[in-house]
Design an enzyme around this catalytic site. Structure first.
Site, PDB file in Angstrom:
ATOM      1  N   ASP A 169     -10.191  -6.729  11.558  1.00  0.00           N
ATOM      2  CA  ASP A 169     -10.076  -8.152  11.865  1.00  0.00           C
ATOM      3  C   ASP A 169     -11.285  -8.674  12.643  1.00  0.00           C
ATOM      4  O   ASP A 169     -11.987  -9.581  12.197  1.00  0.00           O
ATOM      5  CB  ASP A 169      -8.778  -8.408  12.631  1.00  0.00           C
TER       6      ASP A 169
ATOM      7  N   ASP B 281       0.911  -9.852   9.209  1.00  0.00           N
ATOM      8  CA  ASP B 281       1.371  -8.478   9.226  1.00  0.00           C
ATOM      9  C   ASP B 281       2.801  -8.446   8.698  1.00  0.00           C
ATOM     10  O   ASP B 281       3.512  -9.464   8.734  1.00  0.00           O
ATOM     11  CB  ASP B 281       1.333  -7.914  10.654  1.00  0.00           C
TER      12      ASP B 281
ATOM     13  N   ASP C 183       0.827  -1.203   0.000  1.00  0.00           N
ATOM     14  CA  ASP C 183       0.000   0.000   0.000  1.00  0.00           C
ATOM     15  C   ASP C 183       0.863   1.255   0.000  1.00  0.00           C
ATOM     16  O   ASP C 183       0.343   2.364  -0.030  1.00  0.00           O
ATOM     17  CB  ASP C 183      -0.927   0.016   1.231  1.00  0.00           C
TER      18      ASP C 183
END
Lengths: 745, 789
Positions: B341, B244, B178
């Site tokens: 999440d 992550d 991103d």
């Protein structure tokens, strides 16, 4: 039917303090009906009853004028204290810096031009220049008396303005201001006292003023009682006297204060005693005179209330009618649970406290079926103010039934001198009890300096405004057996004496005791919570203990007897007003060995009481105690039946005075066994197995409070089911878990 | 089978009926007002019972139920007493309002107690899944979302992801970048666009080198959720593993998790714990001992297992395997809140899918390095959870079971702690400062209601969580976060949709000691509590009549101050090295000087790799070789060849430059730096030697941490607090006087992450020798995906 004019010899009863044969008297009665079977029997001399002087009685007035003199001399119509202390003839003690007392003065008629004699005897500690008594008659101040009689009683006359004294009851208020000559402070105020010698205080009137009318009769008897003499009731039948005691009691209650002591004597006995001012003579059973009761002059000049046997009720009505109703406001106000009630609604005006040790109390009554044993809260909304510049350390203790619920400093300069915002003081409702309770305000103001006479302080130390209110939580209607409740349910006609007591104790005691509860009986009509009038008291002596049914007594006869027969024990402790005010922190425990020991002992006691409950066994409780009398509730099955066991040869006047006090104070006999100690206080034992009864249906709304009361009495019955249910829940939840595990698999 | 099921249902119904029948009178009895002495006896019995049974709570479920039941009754009784007996009257409305606020906070904690009791009643430990035939394993996409993480950090994660044992044709590793989106690459700010373009290029090269798919998207929309959803559109695996950027997986991740999906067709999630190689800043700044369990262990070791038991295990953002079909049903990763999440899990649970939690850490990540970034992270979690509570309240959400609703409610409402803690901290001050009556209580009642209630709470907490949380540490953590997160909560309540996702910075490293820039709120809070104590002392002196109340409230305020004073240490950032680094390794190898100056230098030297990262390595020379390797070598180039019998593909020479040689009693330690062109190789080696065995993380989680008794824990916090007060005063004074020059670190450099060399770390720990480390899971010759220990 023929008319005869018999001479009826009435025997003069013995003096209360020294029984002796006294002179004979004659009463002439016209139209006396003939006796069918005249019976003349010599009276047996009654056993001498010697009354032990109380601690405060150091002398008995020697007022036995000769018969001749008595008829000719003036008569002092004395003051009659409204709050009896017992041992009245010695003087009515007023203690502290600003004590007050109300007295009744019974007059045969309105009197003008009279002077009120006030006889006082004061402690040597008083500073005469600044100690005085202000006297009010029927609400009007008539003058002031300097308190300077230290070695012997002295009398001062205060002229009473014309028109102030009325026929019948007159209220005399005596307001003292006493200043210590050496010290100042709360401790010093305990050394200040003045005895109002009531029998030497009053209005002197010529004896001729005492006519043959009810008011004269009451005034005369009042004078006679004040002098330490008894109230003579002559009758030929002891049984009739006993039967008539409810009515006699009602007559006695007219006098208020300490119920008159009555000496019952044989109708046909010739008494050799000093002449009396008044007495009652009941004709023998076989005689009946139509227009009785009426007043006659006795041979000794006494006013004799002559009545037919068994017609005490008529005499009662006659006297009550003449005296009129009791002034209002004497009964303790009732607080309605669940409602906030200001003092003004209870008939209490703003309280002002003066001095260095001040105690202002407001008694109030809760319904007899009100009962909170658990942790619910009541609340006092205190609206108060205190004066500026009070010495450092000055404080105000707010107490409920003598237990401090809040300590307020009075030395805060920022708050002094103005009406403070209302202070909310919640407290445990179980500090309250059914019946009479008391909220009191006790101030301790150190002297500044403490070793000199107090400086004049014109303004009151504190004011408790009548907007101060009390909120008591509602409770289900529940009842626990307790002596005071049984006393409140007394049927005066069911107060009796055991046979042994009749032989040992003065018969007049029966009426005297009964008269205490007459006022309760009259109050019954207005109070809904009043328990049914089924209560009884049997007055007995220690020998009766073995015959009293009921577990409480039968298991502990020897111990109870020992209490009544063992020598007096008094603590002899000096009053310490600061005793319950410990401003030091809890950490001082570590610095003060004695305090630490006491605290440990207290903690140990608390832990033990957790397991055993707060109530100990009676036998262990009785150990080392002694008493002048005891009130016992022998059986829980018949809680309304009480026994009053009196130690022979005791000064039961103080006992009676204490029972009278119960009407106004929260202290007194309670529980199941109450011992009347030699110090004039009651020690109370409560049974651990008191049955609690619910007086209303169990509903959802009252269930919590009802169960709360039950389980508080027996913690084990609460904790065990609670944990069992908890474990049951745990196990069933675990079962559910296991089942759900299987389902998942 | 059917009759057995109906019999079980009947049994359950019967048991529930019994429970109800018992619970109703129990509830009634608990509400009954009783005298102080009776309550005292009750408290005594309850405390003794719980204390006596406490040691067996962890091992015997029956004891656990009994203890929780007894404690529950007492707590309930306390709450009812508070409700019925201790609130001020209407006569004093100001006090009443304050008292109601406090009572509300207590009600919340009581509710949380019962929820915790429910959740921790029967934590699940799952057996291993059955091995799956390799030909039957589902396809898996491993998604690694990234925003601004460094290539070095990503290299390790991606390299480790590539090394996850799974058939290569069934596994796709995808970097979801991103930071290099079209939007950023064409940003009007040339600096941003330049950076984005460079990043994109570098990461594309990295991915090419590692064999990883690089994806990015047009616009940075919906933060992490949007990033993942964009990536999901480009992949089609049956399962999705989300990691992550800093969460480095161990090779056994899929072998330990994929099997559950085969066994349970309605399973949508297997969540695993997050393990961190560094300590969080509060833990570090408070100088908690290394054997004190990490803050997140309570959640991952106990709570989440309990949630799983009730069907409420939820997605924690990373280290989780999800079923693509379920994700597709709800339109991918949910993005209405900033905790995508839990929100996703809630949405999928509401459609009847199941979840599972496996208490075996197979990733290692990084905690935020500074207190400020830690607070930022927790603020995001709190905000997101509150958003969910407001926008997607589980109580009113259809499709969830009652147990699931309670699980989510518990997880979300936990994040209201700043509000609750604030009330508990400030309530005593209302009395001490203003004289407000917040609690109508007699001193005796304190001893029979309040103290036993607190004691029972402490005992139960200690009994349930003794292995994973020391007494009072939760309170200290909460106080340290309260003044910061409270603001985020208030803003969220005012604007539930206004929150934005902020990426937590993790790859920084603390070089020196300093005062956190966000120190003011916590310092003010502590100062306020101290002022409260001073006010209490004044009130004690000025109002003798109130002393019993002052004692009670003062004790409460003192307790708050003790915890807060200790929590204040969190703002003093101090690098502190671990005595036992979690990333320390002991892998054999050999090094050879690439430009030898002597014959002796030509010989390969035996070494032990002590630490590894894409940038730096630390080696220790074997005995007898120290003579040859002296300080004259710094700057020389060497080739490291690790000895990895189970990973022969990594036994290739890695060129590095010697940056430092240290000799000491423990031998010669060589620091080596990796040239950028060899970074990927170094990252692959790092991924293997440092992150190659999940049992290492299990060791730190389950064995290295020590439990604490209640008394020891309380005394520890008390002592630390007492010490922290002068420390904080000194540190503030030093900060004020040395504003111009930074204070020296009170310890040497702390570097525990793979982003930097472990310079200064102790070289001693040897956990598992590489030669003894079996591959956790590799495709077996028998054609099954197995876990091998």
């Amino acid at each position: 039917m023929h008319t005869i004019r018999p001479l009826i010899l009435a025997l003069l009863p013995a003096l209360a303090l020294q029984t002796s044969w006294s002179a004979a008297q004659q009463i002439e009665i016209e139209d006396f009906p003939p006796a069918s079977e005249p019976r003349v029997a010599p009276a047996e001399p009654k056993p001498e009853t010697r009354v032990l002087p109380s601690e405060r009685q150091w002398s008995v007035p020697d007022v036995q004028p000769s018969s001749e003199g008595a008829q000719e001399s003036d008569v002092l119509l004395p003051l009659r204290p409204r709050s009896p202390q017992g041992g009245e003839t010695a003087g009515h003690r007023l203690q502290g810096e600003y004590p007050e007392e109300d007295f009744w003065l019974f007059l045969p008629r309105a009197i003008d031009g009279a002077s009120l004699a006030i006889t006082t005897l004061s402690s040597i500690n008083l500073l005469p220049d600044r100690s005085h008594a202000t006297v009010l008659v029927n609400g009007t101040e008539i003058g002031s008396v300097v308190l300077e009689n230290f070695s012997a009683a002295g009398t001062m006359l205060l002229p009473v303005p014309d028109g102030l004294l009325t026929a019948g009851r007159n209220l005399v208020e005596v307001r003292l201001e006493q200043v210590h000559r050496v010290f100042c402070g709360p401790d010093a105020s305990f050394g200040l006292w003045t005895d109002i010698i009531a029998y030497q205080s009053g209005i002197t009137v010529p004896r001729t003023e005492l006519g043959l009318d009810p008011l004269s009769f009451i005034a005369a008897t009042s004078a006679q009682l004040a002098q330490g003499k008894t109230f003579s009731l002559a009758s030929d039948s002891y049984a009739q006297v006993l039967n008539a005691s409810p009515h006699v009691a009602r007559i006695e209650s007219l006098y208020e204060g300490l119920p008159p002591e009555i000496t019952v004597d044989d109708y046909y006995r010739v008494a050799e005693q000093s002449p009396q001012l008044a007495r009652v003579t009941a004709l023998p059973e076989q005689y009946s005179v139509p227009d009785l009761p009426r007043f006659q002059r006795g041979g000794d000049g006494a006013i004799v209330l002559l009545t037919n046997n068994g017609q005490a009720q008529a005499s009662e009505a006659l006297l009550a009618r003449a005296l009129g109703p009791m002034p209002a406001g004497t009964s303790v106000p009732e607080v309605v649970p669940g409602k906030r009630q200001p003092l003004s609604e209870l008939g209490v005006s703003t309280l002002e406290g003066r001095g260095h040790y001040i105690r202002q109390a407001v008694p109030f009554r809760l319904p007899w079926d009100w009962l909170v044993l658990a942790s619910q809260r009541a609340q006092l909304r205190l609206d108060y103010a205190f004066v500026r510049d009070l010495p450092k350390g000055a404080l105000l203790l707010v107490k409920i039934n003598d237990e401090t619920i809040r300590l307020l400093p009075l030395d805060d300069v920022n708050q002094a001198g103005r009406r403070l915002d209302p202070l909310l003081i919640p407290f445990a409702a179980n500090q309250l009890q059914p019946g009479v309770n008391e909220v009191s305000f006790e101030a301790l103001v150190p002297g500044e300096p403490a070793d000199a006479a107090c400086a004049p302080q014109p303004a009151p130390v504190f004011q408790i405004f009548d907007t101060t209110s009390l909120t008591v939580p509602e409770s289900p209607r529940m009842v626990l057996p307790r002596i005071d409740r049984s006393l409140a349910s007394l049927d005066v006609s069911r107060i009796s004496m055991s046979e042994a007591a009749q032989r040992t104790l003065p018969l007049g005691m029966l009426a005297q005791i009964s008269s205490i509860y007459v006022s309760d009986e009259t109050a019954a009509a207005v109070s809904q919570d009043q328990p049914p009038r089924t209560g009884s008291i049997k007055i007995g002596i220690p020998a009766d203990l073995s015959m009293i049914p009921g577990d409480i007594v039968s298991k502990n006869v020897a111990e109870l007897e020992e209490v009544l027969l063992s020598p007096p024990t008094t603590t002899g402790q000096v009053v310490d007003p600061w005793a319950k005010v410990d401003s030091r922190g809890w950490w001082t425990l570590f610095l003060d060995r004695h305090k630490a020991t006491d605290s440990l002992r207290e903690l140990r006691g608390k832990i033990i009481s957790l397991w055993r409950g707060p109530e100990s066994d009676l036998d262990s409780w009785l150990l080392g105690r002694s008493a002048e009398a005891m009130l016992v509730q022998p059986s829980m099955e018949t809680p309304e039946d009480l026994w009053l066991i009196v130690r022979p040869n005791t000064d039961y006047e103080r006992l009676v005075a204490s029972l009278v006090d119960m009407h106004q104070k929260s202290e007194g006999p309670k529980g199941q066994v109450s011992l009347f100690g030699f110090d004039g206080t009651w020690q109370v034992w409560r049974s651990a197995s008191r049955p609690l009864s619910l007086q209303e249906p169990l509903t959802i709304s009252n269930a919590r409070a009802v169960v709360g009361n039950y389980v508080t009495l027996s913690p084990g019955r609460y904790i065990a089911p609670l944990f069992l249910l908890a474990i049951g829940c745990a196990l069933s939840a675990m079962g559910l878990l296991v089942a759900s595990r299987r389902r998942k698999k | 089978m059917k009759s057995s099921s109906s019999a079980q249902s009947a049994t359950s119904l019967l048991l529930f009926g019994v429970w109800t029948v018992l619970a109703v009178p129990l509830l009634f009895l608990a509400s009954v007002p009783i005298s102080v002495s009776t309550q005292g006896l009750l408290a005594l019995v309850a405390c003794v019972l719980i204390y006596g049974l406490k040691p067996f709570v962890g091992t015997r479920i029956s004891v656990r139920f009994v203890v929780m039941s007894i404690a529950g009754v007492f707590v309930l009784r306390y709450w009812l007493w508070r409700a019925f007996e201790t609130l001020p009257s209407l006569d004093d409305p100001v006090s009443l309002i304050a008292a109601l606020v406090l009572f509300g906070a207590e009600t919340f904690t009581v509710g949380l107690f019962f929820l915790t009791a429910l959740i921790t009643a029967d934590p699940v430990t799952h057996p291993r899944p059955e091995p799956i035939r390799l030909s039957d394993v589902p396809t898996v996409d491993i998604l690694v979302p990234s925003y601004d993480e460094s290539p070095e950090l990503l290299a390790v994660t991606l390299a480790a992801a590539k090394r996850v044992n799974y058939p290569e044709d069934r596994k796709t590793v995808v970097l979801c970048d991103d930071g290099g989106t079209d939007q950023r690459c064409t940003h009007s700010d040339p600096a941003i666009s330049e950076r984005a373009l460079a990043r994109r290029a570098r990461l594309q090269a990295l991915c090419d080198e590692l064999g990883v798919v690089y994806t990015t998207r047009a616009r940075n929309e919906h933060a992490k959720a949007g990033n993942l959803n964009a990536a999901l559109q480009k992949v089609s695996g049956e399962l999705v593993l989300i990691l992550d950027a800093d969460h480095v997986p161990t090779p056994d991740f899929l072998a330990r998790t994929v099997g559950y999906f085969a066994e349970r067709p309605r399973l949508f999630l297997v969540q695993t714990p997050h393990f961190f190689t560094n300590r969080d800043p509060i833990e570090r700044n408070l100088a908690l001992p290394e054997n004190c369990p990490s803050e997140n262990e309570m959640f991952y070791s106990e709570i989440h297992r309990g949630l799983d038991r009730l069907g409420g295990a939820f997605f924690c953002g990373s280290a989780a395997l999800l079923r693509r079909k379920a994700l597709d049903e709800v339109g991918g990763i949910s993005g209405e809140t900033i905790t995508e999440d839990a929100e996703t899990a809630l949405d999928i649970h509401a459609r009847g899918w199941e979840s599972l939690y496996l208490d075996h850490a197979m990733i290692a990540g990084l905690q935020p390095e500074t207190f400020a970034s830690f607070i930022q992270q927790r603020g995001r979690w709190a905000t997101g959870m509150l958003q969910m509570l407001i926008l997607k309240n589980p109580i009113f959400r259809s499709g969830l079971t009652m147990a699931q609703r309670l699980c989510y409610l518990n997880s979300m409402s936990f994040w209201l702690f700043p509000l609750i803690r604030t009330i508990f901290l400030l309530s005593p001050l209302l009395y001490l400062f203003f004289g407000l009556e917040i609690f109508v209580v007699d001193p005796e009642e304190v001893f029979v209601y309040i103290l036993p209630y607190l004691l029972i709470g402490f005992m139960v907490q200690n009994a349930l969580f003794s292995e994973v949380r020391w007494p009072q540490i939760s309170e200290v953590y909460e106080i340290a976060q309260t003044p910061y997160i409270l603001k985020a909560l208030v803003e969220t309540v005012l604007r539930p949709r206004g929150a934005s996702f902020k990426v937590t910075a993790k790859d920084g490293s603390l070089e020196h000691a300093f005062l956190s820039p966000i120190y003011r709120p916590l310092t003010l809070l502590v100062a306020l509590l101290l002022a409260g104590l001073a006010a209490g002392a004044y009130r004690w002196y000025a109002f003798p009549g109130d002393r019993s109340v002052v004692q009670i409230v003062g004790a409460w305020a003192l307790y708050n101050f003790v915890l807060a004073a200790y929590a204040l240490r969190a703002v003093f950032e101090r690098p502190r090295r671990l005595i036992r680094p979690r990333t320390a390794v002991s892998t054999p190898g050999q090094i050879t000087l690439l430009a030898p100056t002597s014959e002796a230098d030509r010989e390969a030297q035996d070494v032990t790799i002590l630490s590894a990262s894409p940038e730096k390595f630390q080696l220790q020379l074997k005995d007898g070789t120290q003579e040859a390797w002296t300080a004259e070598h710094p700057g020389a180039t060497v080739a490291l060849v690790p000895t990895l019998p189970k990973a022969p593909d990594l036994e290739t020479a890695l060129p590095m430059t010697i940056s430092e040689v240290r000799s000491g009693v423990e031998g010669t330690v060589i620091e080596l730096s990796v040239a950028p062109e060899h970074m990927v190789q170094a990252a692959q080696l790092t991924a293997h030697v440092v992150y190659g065995d999940s049992r290492r993380w299990q060791f730190f989680r389950k064995f290295h941490s020590q439990s604490s008794t209640l008394v020891a824990g309380l005394l520890y916090v008390l002592a630390k607090s007492a010490i922290s007060i002068p420390q904080s005063i000194f540190d503030f004074a030093r900060e004020l006087t040395l504003r111009s020059g930074r204070p020296e670190a009170d310890d040497t450099l702390f570097e525990d992450a793979f982003t930097g060399a472990t310079k200064g770390t102790q070289p001693n720990p040897v956990l598992v020798a590489e030669t003894n480390v079996p591959q956790a899971s590799i495709p077996q010759a028998d054609g099954y995906l197995r876990i091998e220990d």
